[in-house]
Design an enzyme around this catalytic site. Structure first.
Site, PDB file in Angstrom:
ATOM      1  N   LYS A  66       0.849  -1.200   0.000  1.00 43.64           N
ATOM      2  CA  LYS A  66       0.000   0.000   0.000  1.00 43.64           C
ATOM      3  C   LYS A  66       0.881   1.245   0.000  1.00 43.64           C
ATOM      4  CE  LYS A  66      -3.981   1.919   2.509  1.00 43.64           C
ATOM      5  NZ  LYS A  66      -4.829   1.795   3.720  1.00 43.64           N
ATOM      6  N   SER A 141      -9.687   1.537   2.506  1.00 41.42           N
ATOM      7  CA  SER A 141      -8.860   2.313   1.616  1.00 41.42           C
ATOM      8  C   SER A 141      -7.767   1.518   0.918  1.00 41.42           C
ATOM      9  CB  SER A 141      -8.222   3.460   2.391  1.00 41.42           C
ATOM     10  OG  SER A 141      -7.336   2.960   3.370  1.00 41.42           O
ATOM     11  N   SER A 165      -9.889  -0.588   6.693  1.00 37.89           N
ATOM     12  CA  SER A 165      -9.268  -0.471   5.372  1.00 37.89           C
ATOM     13  C   SER A 165      -8.589  -1.715   4.834  1.00 37.89           C
ATOM     14  CB  SER A 165      -8.262   0.672   5.365  1.00 37.89           C
ATOM     15  OG  SER A 165      -8.955   1.869   5.155  1.00 37.89           O
TER      16      SER A 165
END
Ligand code: GLN
Length: 475
Positions: A66, A141, A165
């Site tokens: 990420k 996310s 997330s």
């Protein structure tokens, strides 16, 4: 999956070929799962591996990261214009650990800007698409990480979870995502959104792979004073089944607002666990109704303070010749942050300001304590060993359907944020499909009881086919 890859590499398969074929696939893809690739570095590492294979838990295994996790020499922009071009001079603790165990970083994945969102639509690079239906969001996310894993554009990935997330995109993309107990994994090098809530964790195709990655990243690191020693052995501890495990089913996680097909699949999962030797009972987490409000006040308050460091002077975006400090600071922040990030900085600053602090922030902290006590009570000795719930109230929604209405987007997090407020571990794994879209089952455990959470998930996975169903070729 990772075990197969490791066996293939041990039998002489070329890491370079494996990595190049991933890059080819990523470049053909319509998903927009990656914000930037580290092709040269990855191929160099793969070649090194082919020449002199190293040992290590993840030796030669490609992994996607990420974009909020710092990687030395690889742009880490949190999908925000304000960090465009920022190349960290150091690795996050989890990245050091991955490298020590021989993993190969292939790129940084798209995300909601600064991890603020549940759909990966607030990214400055545009939305990531859900591999099960390109018109839908992958969740967020960590949507890029989840979509990449689900579509075979990475065998596994790291995400971060402040209020869901990791679990939300795992649920929407039909894969496994684990949020570890607060403190199990060092946050050193994770760009902070709301640091009292967030943890880094794995996204993977099955429970074994998530456990293996957790074995690598868990453990104490003195640069994050909230991290603690890990007893390890997560992969080794997976077998053993659920005989004697008591599953608590919180009544507040069913009913109004939950898609009936989601409820049905979760109840079927509970019956399956019962068939496998577990028992279940209804429990109550009465303060659940305050969780969303408390979470968003705390998360936004922490964000308003954490994001103050992006002054445009030290890293990221520059806008031509500098003026006085105040104008430079304001202009760069006005141009560099997207609307959702601005909204949260404004609300968070308001909640912390003199006169409102007691009414909002302090009150939210008190609610947080009550929510944490709810979990401690439900999971106390003699109570449940794990709690079983839906991860999300509904399957993936359409791109554009909620992004204009922040409240409806925040409400989607109703079953994930309480877990972060309490700091307990939780996993999401696939438990069925509704209208062709994956449904996520959430299994929540006691603090630092990842082994029981993972063992329960593994027993369920072994007895069901859902993790084997993959989206049709999407490239
Ligand atoms: N959707 C939640 C939020 O927007 C959670 C995000 C996250 O876990 N980073 O804050």
């Amino acid at each position: 999956m990772l075990r197969d890859l490791k066996e293939r590499l041990a039998a002489g398969a070329s890491a370079e070929e494996m990595v190049s074929s991933l890059f080819e696939k990523i470049k053909r893809s319509q998903l927009n799962a990656y914000s930037n690739l580290s092709e040269d570095l990855a191929l160099e590492e793969a070649r090194k591996f082919d020449l002199a294979p190293c040992s290590g838990l993840l030796a030669g295994i490609p992994i996607a990261i990420k974009s909020s996790i710092s990687t030395r020499g690889i742009e880490t922009n949190c999908s925000s214009r304000i960090l465009s071009g920022y190349i960290p001079p150091y690795d996050a603790h989890v990245i050091e650990r991955l490298k020590e165990e021989g993993a190969i970083i292939i790129g940084k994945t798209n995300m909601d800007e600064f991890a603020m969102g549940s759909s990966t639509e607030t990214s400055c690079f545009g939305p990531t698409r859900n591999p099960w239906d390109l018109d839908r969001v992958p969740g967020g996310s960590s949507g890029g990480s989840a979509a990449a894993v689900a579509a075979g554009e990475a065998p596994c990935a790291l995400g971060s979870d402040t209020g869901g997330s990791i679990r939300c995109p795992a649920s929407f993309c039909g894969i496994v995502g684990l949020k570890p107990t607060y403190g199990l994994v060092s946050r050193y090098g994770l760009v902070s959104y709301a640091n009292s809530l967030e943890q880094i964790g794995p996204l993977a195709l099955n429970v074994d792979d998530a456990a293996l990655v957790l074995d690598v990243i868990a453990g104490q690191d003195l640069r994050d004073s909230t991290s603690v020693k890990s007893e390890g052995g997560y992969l080794a501890g997976l077998e053993g089944g659920v005989e004697g495990i008591v599953c608590g089913v919180p009544k507040e996680y069913f009913g109004e607002g939950v898609d009936p097909l989601v409820e049905k699949s979760v109840w079927e999962a509970i019956s399956k666990l019962e068939e496998l030797g577990a028992s279940w009972k209804m429990v109550s987490l009465p303060y659940t109704k305050y969780a969303l409000a408390a979470y968003y006040i705390i998360a936004m308050s922490e964000a308003s303070s954490n994001l103050a460091r992006f002054d445009g002077l030290r890293y990221g975006l520059r806008l031509g010749p500098d003026k006085d400090w105040h104008s430079t600071f304001s202009e760069i922040r006005a141009a560099g942050f997207g609307p959702e990030v601005k909204r949260r900085i404004l609300i968070g600053t308001y909640a912390l300001s003199a006169g409102y602090y007691g009414r909002y922030y302090l009150k939210a902290l008190k609610a947080r304590t009550l929510i944490k006590e709810d979990f401690e009570r439900a999971l106390s000795a003699g109570g449940a060993d794990v709690l079983v719930t839906p991860t999300m109230p509904f399957p993936a929604f359409k791109i554009g359907e909620r992004v204009e209405d922040p409240l409806s987007l925040y409400m989607a997090d109703v079953f994930t944020v309480p877990i972060n407020l309490a700091g307990v571990p939780a996993i999401s794994l696939s438990c069925g499909f509704a209208r062709g879209l994956p449904i996520g089952l959430q299994i929540i455990g006691r603090h630092f009881d990842e082994k029981v959470v993972l063992r329960t998930a593994k027993a369920y996975e072994d007895a069901t086919p859902y993790h084997e169903t993959v989206p049709k070729e999407v490239v």
